[in-house]
Design a protein around this motif. Structure first.
Motif, PDB file in Angstrom:
ATOM      1  N   ALA A  26      56.639  36.748  45.818  1.00 62.84           N
ATOM      2  CA  ALA A  26      57.306  36.886  44.888  1.00 62.84           C
ATOM      3  C   ALA A  26      57.773  38.463  44.659  1.00 62.84           C
ATOM      4  CB  ALA A  26      57.040  36.214  43.425  1.00 62.84           C
ATOM      5  N   SER A  28      58.925  42.192  46.630  1.00 65.53           N
ATOM      6  CA  SER A  28      59.592  42.863  48.001  1.00 65.53           C
ATOM      7  C   SER A  28      58.902  44.160  48.332  1.00 65.53           C
ATOM      8  CB  SER A  28      60.785  42.918  47.775  1.00 65.53           C
ATOM      9  OG  SER A  28      61.250  44.042  46.630  1.00 65.53           O
ATOM     10  N   ARG A  42      62.808  41.123  41.662  1.00 67.74           N
ATOM     11  CA  ARG A  42      64.200  40.782  42.386  1.00 67.74           C
ATOM     12  C   ARG A  42      64.247  39.013  42.475  1.00 67.74           C
ATOM     13  NH1 ARG A  42      64.581  42.056  48.819  1.00 67.74           N
ATOM     14  NH2 ARG A  42      64.304  44.259  47.983  1.00 67.74           N
ATOM     15  N   THR A  43      62.946  38.484  42.649  1.00 69.07           N
ATOM     16  CA  THR A  43      63.003  37.130  42.995  1.00 69.07           C
ATOM     17  C   THR A  43      63.682  36.269  41.659  1.00 69.07           C
ATOM     18  OG1 THR A  43      61.815  35.252  43.592  1.00 69.07           O
ATOM     19  CG2 THR A  43      60.914  36.607  41.826  1.00 69.07           C
ATOM     20  N   LEU A  52      66.927  33.573  42.074  1.00 69.80           N
ATOM     21  CA  LEU A  52      66.660  33.545  43.624  1.00 69.80           C
ATOM     22  C   LEU A  52      65.382  32.717  43.939  1.00 69.80           C
ATOM     23  CD1 LEU A  52      67.250  37.177  44.780  1.00 69.80           C
ATOM     24  CD2 LEU A  52      68.062  35.202  46.013  1.00 69.80           C
ATOM     25  N   LEU A  53      64.382  32.711  42.988  1.00 71.38           N
ATOM     26  CA  LEU A  53      63.514  32.017  43.091  1.00 71.38           C
ATOM     27  C   LEU A  53      63.467  30.409  43.239  1.00 71.38           C
ATOM     28  CD1 LEU A  53      60.267  31.880  43.198  1.00 71.38           C
ATOM     29  CD2 LEU A  53      60.033  31.798  40.719  1.00 71.38           C
ATOM     30  N   THR A  56      64.691  29.495  46.721  1.00 70.45           N
ATOM     31  CA  THR A  56      63.532  29.363  47.459  1.00 70.45           C
ATOM     32  C   THR A  56      62.727  27.861  47.260  1.00 70.45           C
ATOM     33  OG1 THR A  56      63.121  31.676  47.541  1.00 70.45           O
ATOM     34  CG2 THR A  56      61.316  30.584  48.272  1.00 70.45           C
ATOM     35  N   CYS A  72      52.609  36.862  42.369  1.00 65.04           N
ATOM     36  CA  CYS A  72      53.285  37.920  41.590  1.00 65.04           C
ATOM     37  C   CYS A  72      52.683  38.932  41.560  1.00 65.04           C
ATOM     38  CB  CYS A  72      53.607  37.126  40.089  1.00 65.04           C
ATOM     39  SG  CYS A  72      53.770  35.496  40.095  1.00 65.04           S
ATOM     40  N   SER A 129      59.348  34.381  51.746  1.00 62.14           N
ATOM     41  CA  SER A 129      59.557  35.355  50.818  1.00 62.14           C
ATOM     42  C   SER A 129      60.198  34.771  49.642  1.00 62.14           C
ATOM     43  CB  SER A 129      60.601  36.298  51.455  1.00 62.14           C
ATOM     44  OG  SER A 129      61.011  37.257  50.525  1.00 62.14           O
ATOM     45  N   GLY A 130      60.086  35.306  48.376  1.00 62.09           N
ATOM     46  CA  GLY A 130      60.961  34.554  47.282  1.00 62.09           C
ATOM     47  C   GLY A 130      62.197  34.903  47.062  1.00 62.09           C
ATOM     48  N   ASP A 131      62.992  35.303  48.006  1.00 61.38           N
ATOM     49  CA  ASP A 131      64.260  35.681  47.876  1.00 61.38           C
ATOM     50  C   ASP A 131      64.977  35.097  49.011  1.00 61.38           C
ATOM     51  OD1 ASP A 131      63.293  37.389  49.696  1.00 61.38           O
ATOM     52  OD2 ASP A 131      63.845  39.067  48.453  1.00 61.38           O
ATOM     53  N   ARG A 275      67.756  35.901  53.813  1.00 67.61           N
ATOM     54  CA  ARG A 275      66.904  36.618  52.911  1.00 67.61           C
ATOM     55  C   ARG A 275      67.794  37.744  52.194  1.00 67.61           C
ATOM     56  NH1 ARG A 275      61.750  40.416  53.110  1.00 67.61           N
ATOM     57  NH2 ARG A 275      61.146  40.390  51.169  1.00 67.61           N
TER      58      ARG A 275
END
Length: 697
Positions: A26, A28, A42-43, A52-53, A56, A72, A129-131, A275
């Motif tokens: 979560a 970057s 960001r997520t 964004l999360l 995902t 996190c 990745s969480g995005d 992504r």
């Protein structure tokens, strides 16, 4: 007793392997989205008004993942709160999501070492990745990885890379990932990240021996999705030099003579995956979502948004002025208000936003609760939550305005600027220019830039973090930091002749009303022209063809496009037939051409009846018109019509009805007449065959 304990242990292991696990990164570990990421990770930034999360999580849960660990680092409390308030936290959701806080982690390597120490992974797992936005069926990747490990325990990872098509996005940056693959097994023999400006890449000769066929791939996009064995976190713990997943771990494993481990690639033929690695890809993926390239993950997947003409998505309780203009590929969030003569083109407006009169917003993104004053212009920029922009302001391309910033009247923000509502984070670089604190503060609050009575700070040019100069998958530096930013010279173009060209004059039902709620039909959004519609349909069919979609899903997408553009069914069939014929190879002997026709029609011919409107005679007429328009396709007509008949798309009575239909009659010896004669020959052959069968009976 010992044998019983051993039996129980084996049973538990088998049960654990049945539970598909995933790990979401979560964080970057860069500050490329600052100042947007100063107040939230960001997520949790919205993509088409959805965090964004959530995108995902949708990708994982849709692939059958049952247990998810979300690691996190920064803003962990916000991530935990978002998970607890999501629909997946309900007891009957079928998935267990566990946030794990790792505040001291500074890299992917630190997270993987923490994962190893907790011993919570039972078997092969998905690392993502969480995005990431993805519709790739990841369960197929996991199945492929597990089958490979049954015969090859040295396989520790399967990376997912997507081919870069001519119209696929996001585009690769100046830096270039190079993969050396075994063409048969997809084993990744070497990975190299080539920095911009380097004229060549060195591939180790020893990696090329013992393989019948090799591929050097520079046309692949990293999806930031991997299937890993339990050995991967352990290898990170054994080597503290591993920080980045690709440039450190993958490169290190493949160049090690001691580890003896193998990494493979999965290159999917269908599905979407990308992504959000920077602001440029943020804009491009948003465009893909609005264009429905991510189907079935689209804004109108829930009743909250309604799809209108020209790929315009309208939320609940939205109010539009009678004279505002909404361009194609735009989204307006719930409870937002658009004032007189405002123009919104190719942009996403968040919930609760207020767009003043005579405002022009193009290719930009406004988050929840923002307001734009009268006569202002926002171009290719991102405006965060609660931002207030005064009247007569200009936000030039590539800008990011952080949460809560207030820009005064007449603000003039230069290209690629960063503005925040609080002071930028300070570091040692602040002292390099020799200015004292008062001088710096005066520059950062310059009213000539931020407008009168502004409550915001413009970041100094040197406050661009070094990690912003590289791709997320690497720490390699690039000389042009703006390449990965929204607003770089490669701009996203939007068609001129779209729904944006017509004012919203017919929305209001009462002359006394200034604006109206858009919960009902919207007649002000004019349909796109035929050229744009044909282009969108062709792109949809191309994706279906390349990625191997089912006929049912391809038909649903075409029906949605038809509804969005309000065109007759005949127009959809014209594009479908034209596309099918174009996919048939014209080379080779007649027997080879016939085989190509049969294979194409057997696979995609059922698309025509699936689109709707059962009219086989019209399908034959459209095929005749298309083949008559091109001498090269003329010779395909008879074979295609025969394939239609053999695959039950048309019956012999339909062919007879087409022959008798006056619309099938062209001038003598014209291309259309030649098609009709081919059809007549086919009909006679079918009737003769039926007669022979009757006599045999």
């Amino acid at each position: 007793m010992p044998p019983k304990a051993s039996k129980d242990k084996i049973h538990a292991s088998e049960q654990d392997e049945d539970i598909l696990q995933a790990v979401i990164l979560a964080d970057s570990f860069n500050s490329r989205f600052q100042p947007l990421s100063m107040t939230k990770p960001r997520t949790l930034l919205p993509l088409c008004n959805i965090p964004l999360l959530n995108w995902t999580l949708e990708a994982l849960i849709g692939s059958g993942v049952q247990q998810i660990f979300v690691f996190c680092c920064s803003h962990a409390d916000l991530i935990k709160e978002a998970i607890s308030q999501s629909r997946w936290s309900l007891p009957n959701s079928g998935v267990k999501i566990t946030p794990i806080v790792t505040p001291e982690a500074l890299s992917t390597g630190d997270v993987m070492r923490e994962l190893d120490s907790k011993q919570i992974i039972a078997s092969d797992f998905i690392l993502i990745s969480g995005d990431v936005v993805s519709t790739i069926p990841l369960q197929e990747v996991v199945r492929e990885h597990r089958e490979r490990r049954k015969v090859n325990k040295s396989c520790i990872m399967t990376m997912v890379w997507k081919p870069l098509g001519t119209r696929n996005r996001p585009l690769p940056g100046l830096d270039l990932p190079v993969l050396l693959l075994d063409a048969g097994t997809r084993e990744c023999l070497h990975y190299e990240y080539v920095k911009e400006g380097e004229p060549r890449v060195a591939l180790p000769r020893e990696k090329m021996t013992g393989h019948r066929e090799l591929e050097i791939r520079t046309d692949l996009v990293d999806c930031a999705i991997d299937v890993c064995s339990v050995d991967v976190p352990a290898l990170f713990s054994e080597n503290f030099d591993y920080q980045d997943l690709r440039t450190d771990f993958v490169h290190g494993v493949l160049t090690s003579d001691l580890l003896g481990k193998q990494i493979f690639c999965h290159i999917p033929k269908r599905g979407y995956a990308a992504r959000v690695g920077d602001t440029r890809s943020y804009a491009e993926i948003s465009r893909d979502v609005l264009s429905r390239r991510t189907f079935p993950l689209v804004p109108d997947d829930t009743p909250a948004y309604k799809l209108k003409h020209g790929f315009v998505y309208i939320g609940e309780s939205v109010s539009l002025s009678r004279t505002c203009t909404l361009g194609s590929h735009s989204q307006v969030g719930h409870r937002s208000y658009v004032d007189d003569d405002a123009i919104i083109e190719g942009s996403v407006i968040g919930p609760g936003c207020h767009i003043g009169p005579y405002v022009k917003i193009s290719n930009s993104f406004l988050m929840e609760g923002s307001s734009i004053g009268a006569n202002s212009v926002v171009t290719q920029s991102i405006v965060a939550c609660g931002v207030q922009i005064g009247p007569n302001s200009n936000i030039d391309r590539g800008c990011m305005i952080g949460d809560g910033a207030i820009l005064g009247s007449g603000a003039q923000i230069p290209p690629f600027s960063k503005v925040s509502g609080t002071l930028p984070p300070q570091d040692d670089e602040w002292d390099e220019d020799g200015q004292d604190a008062d001088q710096k503060l005066k520059v950062m609050t310059n009213p000539a830039i931020l407008g009168q009575d502004a409550k915001a700070y413009i970041w100094p040019a040197h406050k661009v973090p070094r990690d912003e100069l590289s791709d997320d998958s690497s720490e390699a530096e690039t000389p042009t930091r703006t390449f990965h930013q929204l607003g770089y010279t490669t701009q996203i173009e939007y068609p001129e002749s779209t729904a944006s060209s017509t004012p919203a004059s017919s929305v209001v039902s009462s002359p006394a009303s200034h604006a109206t709620s858009l919960d009902g039909d919207i007649s002000n959004l004019k349909l796109s022209d035929s050229a744009e519609f044909r282009s969108e349909c062709t792109q949809s069919l191309e994706r279906a063809f390349v990625e191997g979609h089912t006929v049912e899903n391809a038909a649903i997408e075409l029906k949605t496009l038809r509804m969005a553009s309000n065109v007759p069914l005949k127009s959809v069939k014209e594009v479908a037939i034209s596309f099918l014929v174009s996919k048939i190879s014209l080379s080779g002997a007649p027997a080879q051409q016939k085989q190509a026709v049969n294979e194409t029609i057997e696979r995609w011919g059922p698309l025509l009846p699936a689109i709707g409107g059962e009219d086989p005679i019209e399908n034959i007429l459209l095929l005749q018109d298309h083949c008559a328009s091109s001498p090269s396709h003329l010779k395909l007509f008879g074979n295609v019509l025969a394939a239609f008949y053999n695959n039950d798309i048309v019956e012999d009575e339909d062919i007879k009805g087409w022959i008798l239909d006056s619309r099938s009659k062209y001038e003598a010896d014209s291309l259309g007449d030649v098609c009709r004669k081919q059809g007549l020959v086919l009909l006679k052959a079918i009737q003769a065959q039926s007669s022979d069968e009757d006599e045999s009976d």
